[in-house]
Design a protein around this motif. Structure first.
Motif, short mmCIF file in Angstrom:
data_model
loop_
_atom_site.label_atom_id
_atom_site.label_comp_id
_atom_site.label_asym_id
_atom_site.label_seq_id
_atom_site.Cartn_x
_atom_site.Cartn_y
_atom_site.Cartn_z
N PHE A 128 0.83 -1.21 0.00
CA PHE A 128 0.00 0.00 0.00
C PHE A 128 0.86 1.26 0.00
CE2 PHE A 128 -3.07 -3.03 1.98
CZ PHE A 128 -4.04 -2.95 0.99
N TYR A 129 2.01 1.20 0.68
CA TYR A 129 2.91 2.35 0.71
C TYR A 129 3.35 2.71 -0.70
CZ TYR A 129 6.91 5.29 1.96
OH TYR A 129 7.79 6.33 2.06
N ALA A 130 3.72 1.69 -1.49
CA ALA A 130 4.16 1.93 -2.87
C ALA A 130 3.02 2.50 -3.70
CB ALA A 130 4.67 0.63 -3.48
N LEU A 131 1.80 1.99 -3.50
CA LEU A 131 0.65 2.50 -4.24
C LEU A 131 0.40 3.98 -3.93
CD1 LEU A 131 -1.90 -0.47 -4.01
CD2 LEU A 131 -0.49 0.22 -5.96
N CYS A 132 0.56 4.34 -2.66
CA CYS A 132 0.37 5.74 -2.26
C CYS A 132 1.41 6.64 -2.92
CB CYS A 132 0.44 5.88 -0.74
SG CYS A 132 -0.96 5.14 0.13
N ILE A 133 2.65 6.19 -2.97
CA ILE A 133 3.71 6.97 -3.61
C ILE A 133 3.41 7.14 -5.10
CG2 ILE A 133 6.15 7.04 -4.22
CD1 ILE A 133 5.60 7.61 -1.28
N ILE A 172 -0.41 8.58 3.81
CA ILE A 172 -1.38 7.49 3.99
C ILE A 172 -0.63 6.15 4.01
CG2 ILE A 172 -3.40 6.34 3.01
CD1 ILE A 172 -4.17 9.00 1.74
N GLY A 173 0.43 6.06 3.22
CA GLY A 173 1.24 4.85 3.23
C GLY A 173 1.87 4.59 4.59
N TYR A 207 0.46 5.15 7.37
CA TYR A 207 -0.62 4.56 8.18
C TYR A 207 -0.64 3.04 8.00
CZ TYR A 207 -5.41 3.22 9.39
OH TYR A 207 -6.52 2.59 9.90
N PHE A 208 -0.53 2.58 6.76
CA PHE A 208 -0.56 1.15 6.51
C PHE A 208 0.68 0.45 7.07
CE2 PHE A 208 -3.60 2.52 3.25
CZ PHE A 208 -4.61 1.58 3.45
N ASN A 209 1.79 1.16 7.12
CA ASN A 209 3.03 0.58 7.65
C ASN A 209 3.16 0.74 9.16
OD1 ASN A 209 3.84 -0.23 5.13
ND2 ASN A 209 5.39 1.35 4.86
N GLN A 210 2.22 1.41 9.79
CA GLN A 210 2.28 1.70 11.24
C GLN A 210 3.62 2.34 11.59
OE1 GLN A 210 0.76 -1.03 14.17
NE2 GLN A 210 -0.36 -2.24 12.64
N GLU A 211 3.88 3.49 10.99
CA GLU A 211 5.13 4.21 11.20
C GLU A 211 4.84 5.71 11.21
OE1 GLU A 211 7.59 3.19 7.88
OE2 GLU A 211 6.25 4.12 6.41
N VAL A 212 5.86 6.49 11.57
CA VAL A 212 5.77 7.96 11.60
C VAL A 212 4.62 8.40 12.50
CG1 VAL A 212 5.84 10.07 10.21
CG2 VAL A 212 6.61 7.93 9.21
N PHE A 213 4.50 7.76 13.66
CA PHE A 213 3.53 8.21 14.66
C PHE A 213 4.27 8.92 15.78
CE2 PHE A 213 4.52 3.71 15.25
CZ PHE A 213 5.02 3.68 16.54
N GLY A 214 3.52 9.53 16.69
CA GLY A 214 4.13 10.37 17.71
C GLY A 214 4.05 9.81 19.12
N LYS A 215 4.10 10.70 20.06
CA LYS A 215 4.12 10.33 21.48
C LYS A 215 2.80 9.67 21.89
CE LYS A 215 7.07 14.31 22.55
NZ LYS A 215 7.16 15.60 23.27
N HIS A 224 -0.01 9.61 19.01
CA HIS A 224 -0.39 10.69 18.10
C HIS A 224 -0.19 10.23 16.65
CE1 HIS A 224 -1.20 14.21 20.61
NE2 HIS A 224 -0.23 13.80 21.43
N PRO A 225 -1.20 10.33 15.80
CA PRO A 225 -1.02 10.00 14.38
C PRO A 225 -0.37 11.17 13.64
CG PRO A 225 -3.29 10.66 14.76
CD PRO A 225 -2.59 10.71 16.11
N THR A 226 0.91 11.36 13.88
CA THR A 226 1.58 12.54 13.32
C THR A 226 1.58 12.54 11.79
OG1 THR A 226 3.67 11.37 13.68
CG2 THR A 226 3.06 13.02 15.30
N PHE A 227 1.55 11.35 11.19
CA PHE A 227 1.45 11.32 9.72
C PHE A 227 0.14 11.94 9.26
CE2 PHE A 227 -0.23 7.30 11.31
CZ PHE A 227 -1.48 7.26 10.71
N ALA A 228 -0.94 11.77 10.05
CA ALA A 228 -2.23 12.37 9.71
C ALA A 228 -2.19 13.88 9.91
CB ALA A 228 -3.34 11.76 10.55
N TYR A 229 -1.49 14.34 10.95
CA TYR A 229 -1.35 15.79 11.15
C TYR A 229 -0.65 16.41 9.94
CZ TYR A 229 -2.16 14.57 16.10
OH TYR A 229 -2.67 14.10 17.27
#
Length: 274
Positions: free
Chosen positions: A19-24, A140-141, A143-151, A177-182
């Motif tokens: 999904f990450y590749a599709l988002c890119i 959004i990618g 989110y699927f990888n469960q990365e780039v989140f916050g405290k 914190h979903p910092t990728f969403a922010y």
């Protein structure tokens, strides 16, 4: 709380689609499409943008990966790191500053070696809104990888992260914190302003290329506070994440550059009026 997806890829026969590749890919497609429309509106040939993309996109992906690996080396070269993981881009990890820097370099090399209908600066202005929309889609990618989140957070929009994706020292926490969403929301706001406020933009930007500089200012001003929330492992300098220092330097340089152009434009208008 916001649940995390249970999978980051799916299979079609022998192929694994991430999904990450599709988002890119989707982000790049939208950036090129919107950029071509804006480039054409300035009087240029939209084919220029599609041809530039053939140069800029590979440069950008390579640059983004190099920047990510340099600023977050532990997963690749740390005690338990695996250097070959640096090549697995589909698992996430593209640094925006590396992507923008080498992507712009690739576009510049194309303009230096080919005849084009508009200037390189006009191309950058045309691409600016689409590029930041592509950044939003790329998040959004994450989110699927469960990365780039916050405290950790107890806010209603806290993101549930699976135990094996939680950083060391945060295993006891469930929501973050979903910092990728922010950042996604921030990027869309900047894109909206660049597209829907042409009157304000034209008063502030006096030279070709200034719209791209304004995009950089808008993005970095948000990235600064978003980066302070992140807890994924990264290099630090004087107690702050390297990305914070980079964003601060880029923000200051871009602001000074835009201010200088604005002052020169104002002085030129005053001279013409007198």
């Amino acid at each position: 709380m916001i649940p995390s997806p249970s999978r980051s890829a799916f299979e079609i026969g022998p192929l694994t689609i991430h999904f990450y590749a599709l988002c890119i890919i989707l982000g790049i497609a939208i950036a090129v499409w919107l950029g071509s429309k804006r480039y054409q509106a300035l009087g240029g040939n939209s084919d220029d943008v599609f041809e530039v993309a053939i140069w800029a996109v590979p440069f950008g992906i390579i640059g983004g990966r190099i920047y990510h690996v340099i600023t977050s080396p532990a997963p690749y070269f740390g005690e338990f790191g695996n250097p070959t993981d640096a090549l697995r881009i589909w698992k996430g990890g593209l640094g925006i500053w590396g992507a923008i820097s080498l992507g712009v370099l690739g576009a510049y090399l194309y303009f230096k070696t080919h005849k084009t209908s508009l200037t390189f600066a006009q191309l950058l202005d045309s691409l600016a809104p689409g590029v930041i929309i592509a950044q939003a889609i790329g998040r959004i990618g994450n989110y699927f990888n469960q990365e780039v989140f916050g405290k950790p957070t107890d806010l209603p929009w806290g993101l549930k992260i699976d135990l094996f994706n939680r950083p060391v020292g945060f295993e006891q926490f469930t929501t973050f914190h979903p910092t990728f969403a922010y950042e996604l929301i921030w990027c869309l706001i900047i894109a909206f302003l660049l597209i829907k406020m042409p009157g304000f933009i034209s008063r502030l930007c006096t030279r070709a290329g200034d719209v791209f500089v304004l995009y950089i200012i808008g993005y970095t001003s948000g990235r600064l506070w978003i980066e302070t929330l992140r807890i994924d492992e990264a290099n630090t300098l004087f107690g702050l994440r390297v990305n914070i220092w980079v964003s601060l330097c880029v923000l200051l340089c871009a602001s000074l550059y835009l201010y200088r152009n604005f002052r020169r434009g104002s002085m030129k208008k005053e001279a013409q009026a007198s």
